[in-house]
Structure formats: structure tokens, C-alpha cells
Scaffold this active site. Sequence first.
Site, PDB file in Angstrom:
ATOM      1  CB  CYS A 115      -0.949   0.009   1.191  1.00  0.00           C
ATOM      2  SG  CYS A 115      -2.108  -1.355   1.151  1.00  0.00           S
ATOM      3  CG  HIS A 252      -3.248   3.741   1.943  1.00  0.00           C
ATOM      4  ND1 HIS A 252      -3.681   3.276   0.724  1.00  0.00           N
ATOM      5  CD2 HIS A 252      -3.285   2.672   2.795  1.00  0.00           C
ATOM      6  CE1 HIS A 252      -3.962   1.994   0.830  1.00  0.00           C
ATOM      7  NE2 HIS A 252      -3.732   1.597   2.077  1.00  0.00           N
ATOM      8  CG  ASN A 282      -6.564  -0.722   1.192  1.00  0.00           C
ATOM      9  OD1 ASN A 282      -5.855  -0.273   0.288  1.00  0.00           O
ATOM     10  ND2 ASN A 282      -6.086  -1.133   2.341  1.00  0.00           N
TER      11      ASN A 282
END
Length: 325
Positions: A115, A252, A282
Site C-alpha cells: 500500500c 492512503h 482499499n
Amino acid sequence: MSVTRSAVTGVGSYLPEQIVTNADLAKFVDTSDEWIQERTGIKQRHKARDDQPTSDLAVEAARKALTDAGKQAADVDLIIVATTTPDMTFPAVAAIVQRKLGAGVGIAFDVQAVCSGFVYALSVADGFVARGLSKCALVIGAEEMTRLMDWEDRTTCVLFGDGAGAVVLEPREGQGTSQDQGMLGFALRADGTKTDLLYVDGGPGSTGTVGHLRMAGNQVFRHAVVNISEAITAACAASDIQVSDVDWFVPHQANQRIIKGVGDRLGLDEEKVISTVAMHANTSAASIPLALDAAIQDGRIKKGDLVLLEAMGGGLTWGACALRL
Ligand code: UT7
């Protein structure tokens, strides 16, 4: 003092057509729209078609970013794709993107920091551009996280989605101050003692299979809020800015409660925080450029704005970056 900085001159993103809502998931896994929204803020995610590999999403986003920058594929001399879900173990998605775009021979490779991949990839590209080794770079975050899901594990399968975002980086001359256009400063971190908190239980060197994503969610959550805040403070110091100078915070997009926790810790005005987690879930390395593009498209983020990016993911890795558009 005159300095060459790498500047974002174009942004683009792409989401696959199919939308999967929380209610869709609740049909086959023991969860509910209420639980997912309350604990994560997620309402829906996008899912790639079976015949649509990560490189296809990356190419769509890259084409839009190039158009936005007024550049042709032939201008591109460097492609870095941040991804955890490559089409194949090798070649790099970046090389496939180069071919599909028709970009011609140049530099192309992937960055794997899960990520945090987009922030890591930006810092790598910044090195090439600022040192005169690239005149037109594509940095792409592209992921198909749905391919790593164990659809019987409700603690993970509700959290992730697919998508891609891209930026074009070009050199710009500045005065060496925080008023310059371009990348101002980074803070990157990794702690390999925490690999067991977030990982995929497969791979060519272990099981020989792709594997499924496994996460100790609440431990990752706790790590995120504290450590992201530290990296943001360090990136601001490296950029010679205060957190209060920032026009837009593009975090994020893992969980609305993490985004809020970090924002509150840093005293950031909620109005300045870009959140797309409700609509995208996500998307790992794609989440930051997807959110950046969404906020540029809707007119919030404008040229000249001071933007702060942050991410955290498997590794554990985390980091932050300040840039002026
Ligand atoms: O991008 C990479 C970084 N990743 C992250 O940043 C994710 C960080 N972690 C998180 O976002 C949160 O920890 C989660 C959203 C994953 C979980 O939220 P939580 O508030 O930490 O919940 P929990 O894991 O402590 O679970 C609470 C309860 C458990 O039930 P019991 O044991 O209390 O009876 C879980 O079994 O919620 C249950 N649960 C669910 N219930 C319905 C877990 N997942 C689900 C689900 N639907 N999908």
C-alpha cells in the site's frame, strides 16, 4: 539557489466498471453493510473483469495522465508501476505498460511496497527526474487486490478493491524553497519485524501459488495512526513546511477511522482531507493517485496547491511526501 525538481504535470485514473456493494458481499459472507460502513467507511469497491489484468488498468490511467500533461506515449522515458498484483511474476507490469502504450525503449520496472508503493515509487522517480535521467516519467499505482482475497474470510475480503492512478513527472526549475513546484520532501520507513501482521500466504518461493491476503487488522490499525503521523512530521520537516501550511491531505485510503485518526492527531482541518475510501475501498498502491485525481477532477485540488501524501501497508512499510502541484 536554483534546483531541479520533479513536478506532477498530469494526473489520471481508472476504475473497472463492475461495482460490488457491501450488500453484494453480505450475500455470500457473514457480514453486513452496517458493520463495514461503521468500522471502515467503505460502501462499495470496483472489481476488474477476469480478462482484465493489472496492466490494462494501469494503461487506462496512464493514457489519461499523459493527455492531462499534454504528452505523447513516445515522450515517456521512464515507467514505474507500484503494484502487488502483477499480471505475471515477471516481466514487470511497467514493461507490459510500456508495450501497450507504445512508449518505445526506455526504463521500466515495478516497485513492490504494497500500500505504500505509490509513495515509494514517487521517491524513486523523483531521483531519476531531479538528476536529469528522465525528462518524462510515468508513475502508476495499479492493483487488483480482489485477486488476493479469501472470499470466506470476512475480516479481509470486505476491505479491498481494484483500480489504477497515474501521474506524469517532468523536471521543473525552482529556487530551493517550499514555494517551488514539484516534490519537496519524503520520509519513507519499513519495519521488517512486522511482516506477519499483513502478508500474502503464497508466492513462487514458498507455496508456488498466488496465495491469499492475511491481516491482523487491529494491530495494523494501531501501528498506522501513530507511525504515519511521525512520517508526516518528518516529511514536512524535510520539505521545510509546517503541517498547517498544507492545502490538501491525500492519505492512503484503507479505513475512514485511520484517516480521521491521523488527521486529528496532526490537527488537520477535516475540509482539507480527501477521502474516497467509501467509493473505492482499499486499492493499495492505487489509492493515493485515485484520490488525488478525484479531487483534481471535482475542482478541489488546484495547480500551486501544497499537497501531503501518506501511506502504510505490508512490510510493514509506510511513508509520506509533500509536493506542490
Ligand atoms: O492498507 C493496508 C493497511 N491496512 C489497514 O490499514 C487496515 C487496518 N485495520 C482496520 O482497518 C481494522 O482493524 C479492520 C477494519 C480490519 C477491523 O476493524 P476493527 O474495529 O479493528 O475490528 P476487529 O478486527 O477488532 O473485529 C471486531 C469484531 C470481531 O468479532 P468479535 O471477535 O469481537 O466477536 C470480528 O470477528 O468484528 C468482527 N468482524 C466482522 N463482523 C462483520 C470482522 N470483520 C467483520 C465483517 N463483518 N466483515
